[in-house]
Design an enzyme around this catalytic site. Sequence first.
Site, PDB file in Angstrom:
ATOM      1  N   SER A   7       0.839  -1.197   0.000  1.00 16.01           N
ATOM      2  CA  SER A   7       0.000   0.000   0.000  1.00 16.01           C
ATOM      3  C   SER A   7       0.877   1.250   0.000  1.00 16.01           C
ATOM      4  CB  SER A   7      -0.902   0.016   1.234  1.00 16.01           C
ATOM      5  OG  SER A   7      -1.454   1.315   1.373  1.00 16.01           O
ATOM      6  N   HIS A  32      -1.185  -1.179  -4.345  1.00 14.61           N
ATOM      7  CA  HIS A  32      -2.479  -0.920  -3.706  1.00 14.61           C
ATOM      8  C   HIS A  32      -2.568   0.574  -3.386  1.00 14.61           C
ATOM      9  CE1 HIS A  32      -6.071  -2.031  -1.349  1.00 14.61           C
ATOM     10  NE2 HIS A  32      -5.669  -1.137  -0.467  1.00 14.61           N
ATOM     11  N   ASP A  34      -4.772   3.684  -1.944  1.00 18.76           N
ATOM     12  CA  ASP A  34      -5.865   3.975  -1.017  1.00 18.76           C
ATOM     13  C   ASP A  34      -6.364   5.412  -1.173  1.00 18.76           C
ATOM     14  OD1 ASP A  34      -6.148   1.530   0.577  1.00 18.76           O
ATOM     15  OD2 ASP A  34      -4.074   1.925   1.172  1.00 18.76           O
ATOM     16  N   MET A  36      -8.991   8.232  -0.052  1.00 25.05           N
ATOM     17  CA  MET A  36      -9.856   8.572   1.097  1.00 25.05           C
ATOM     18  C   MET A  36     -10.399   9.991   0.948  1.00 25.05           C
ATOM     19  SD  MET A  36      -7.421   7.176   4.136  1.00 25.05           S
ATOM     20  CE  MET A  36      -6.722   5.518   4.094  1.00 25.05           C
ATOM     21  N   HIS A  65      -8.327   1.292  -4.219  1.00 21.31           N
ATOM     22  CA  HIS A  65      -9.292   1.051  -3.143  1.00 21.31           C
ATOM     23  C   HIS A  65      -9.954   2.374  -2.785  1.00 21.31           C
ATOM     24  CE1 HIS A  65      -9.754  -0.198   1.401  1.00 21.31           C
ATOM     25  NE2 HIS A  65     -10.918  -0.050   0.803  1.00 21.31           N
ATOM     26  N   MET A  67     -12.156   4.562  -0.695  1.00 25.55           N
ATOM     27  CA  MET A  67     -12.846   4.738   0.586  1.00 25.55           C
ATOM     28  C   MET A  67     -13.536   6.085   0.519  1.00 25.55           C
ATOM     29  SD  MET A  67      -9.821   3.155   2.933  1.00 25.55           S
ATOM     30  CE  MET A  67      -8.665   3.298   1.571  1.00 25.55           C
ATOM     31  N   MET A 136     -11.713  -5.864   4.871  1.00 30.54           N
ATOM     32  CA  MET A 136     -10.951  -4.947   5.730  1.00 30.54           C
ATOM     33  C   MET A 136     -10.677  -5.645   7.062  1.00 30.54           C
ATOM     34  SD  MET A 136     -10.412  -2.354   3.896  1.00 30.54           S
ATOM     35  CE  MET A 136      -9.424  -1.608   5.190  1.00 30.54           C
ATOM     36  N   GLY A 144      -1.004   1.192   9.505  1.00 29.73           N
ATOM     37  CA  GLY A 144      -0.312   0.921  10.763  1.00 29.73           C
ATOM     38  C   GLY A 144      -1.189   0.482  11.921  1.00 29.73           C
ATOM     39  N   ASP A 174      -6.863  -6.532   3.820  1.00 34.14           N
ATOM     40  CA  ASP A 174      -6.319  -5.175   3.867  1.00 34.14           C
ATOM     41  C   ASP A 174      -6.330  -4.639   5.302  1.00 34.14           C
ATOM     42  OD1 ASP A 174      -5.429  -2.659   3.306  1.00 34.14           O
ATOM     43  OD2 ASP A 174      -7.191  -2.043   2.161  1.00 34.14           O
ATOM     44  N   GLY A 176      -3.185  -4.284   8.703  1.00 34.66           N
ATOM     45  CA  GLY A 176      -2.516  -4.984   9.795  1.00 34.66           C
ATOM     46  C   GLY A 176      -1.862  -6.301   9.405  1.00 34.66           C
ATOM     47  N   GLY A 196       1.088  -2.221   4.087  1.00 29.37           N
ATOM     48  CA  GLY A 196       1.628  -0.870   4.074  1.00 29.37           C
ATOM     49  C   GLY A 196       2.787  -0.743   5.027  1.00 29.37           C
TER      50      GLY A 196
HETATM   51  C1  DX5 Z   1      -6.515   1.344   5.435  1.00 25.40           C
HETATM   52  C2  DX5 Z   1      -6.038   1.095   4.031  1.00 25.40           C
HETATM   53  C3  DX5 Z   1      -4.955   0.113   3.961  1.00 25.40           C
HETATM   54  C4  DX5 Z   1      -3.703   0.528   4.663  1.00 25.40           C
HETATM   55  C5  DX5 Z   1      -3.016  -0.715   5.114  1.00 25.40           C
HETATM   56  O1  DX5 Z   1      -7.602   2.185   5.413  1.00 25.40           O
HETATM   57  O2  DX5 Z   1      -7.103   0.611   3.221  1.00 25.40           O
HETATM   58  O3  DX5 Z   1      -4.676  -0.278   2.623  1.00 25.40           O
HETATM   59  O4  DX5 Z   1      -2.841   1.293   3.877  1.00 25.40           O
HETATM   60  O5  DX5 Z   1      -1.941  -0.342   5.875  1.00 25.40           O
HETATM   61  P1  DX5 Z   1      -1.240  -1.318   6.907  1.00 25.40           P
HETATM   62  O6  DX5 Z   1      -0.748  -2.509   6.123  1.00 25.40           O
HETATM   63  O7  DX5 Z   1      -0.153  -0.475   7.464  1.00 25.40           O
HETATM   64  O8  DX5 Z   1      -2.275  -1.723   7.920  1.00 25.40           O
HETATM   65 ZN    ZN Z   2      -6.640  -0.315   1.208  1.00 20.92          ZN
END
Ligand code: DX5
Ligand code: ZN
Length: 216
Positions: A7, A32, A34, A36, A65, A67, A136, A144, A174, A176, A196
């Site tokens: 990510s 990937h 993201d 937002m 992705h 959001m 998710m 993180g 996706d 953690g 990520g």
């Molecule tokens: C969270 C995102 C993820 C995020 C994952 O809202 O959709 O893609 O970047 O990040 P890590 O792998 O650090 O949890």
């Molecule tokens: Zn994502």
Amino acid sequence: MPIIAPSLLSANFLQLEADCTMLNNSEADWFHLDVMDGRFVPNISFGPMIIEFIRKATNKVCDVHLMIEEPEKYAAAFKKAGADILTVHIEACTHLHRNIQQIKSLGMKAGVAVNPHTPVALLENVLADIDLVCLMSVNPGFGGQSFIPKTIDKIKTLRGLIEAGGHNIQIEIDGGVTLDNAPAIIAAGADVLVAGNTVFGSADPVATIRALKTAG
Ligand code: DX5
Ligand code: ZN
């Protein structure tokens, strides 16, 4: 072997080109990305303009992705920016079937993301229409965070639904994902691991991507 989708949310945006080059030279399969909007999730990241630049920096699959609310307003812009896969949230789509058809008619693969509280059974009536489900494993909005263990059950349930219906759908996890939990996630039936913090927070991201690829 799982598909690894680092990510870019955790990349260093002051040296985005260098991070893209690093990923290009790694065993990462997908980028990937993201997006937002500060409404569907309590954070704002980037939109089509940044993805257009990233598209120029890689030939790997751009897995976008969304959001965001009202994704139908922006689907064409993300196609133009270079998205290969466009994923919308079930919680953001009153007319999910229509959203999926729009994405496919624009020539992209269609994904549906579900938040941790959303049962995978709600996907039953669209499984024949989609290419990917993004489960998710954290509440979306930030990188993180810690993996929510209940996701393992959801992967197994979804895998059962996909197999029972004979569907060709990839299960993406996706949030953690770490080197520690990746084997259990893969064993439960996941196809794609988003990572990520685990990748960009490591001393050797290329080696970490290789370790994720061979996990399980
Ligand atoms: C969270 C995102 C993820 C995020 C994952 O809202 O959709 O893609 O970047 O990040 P890590 O792998 O650090 O949890
Ligand atoms: Zn994502």
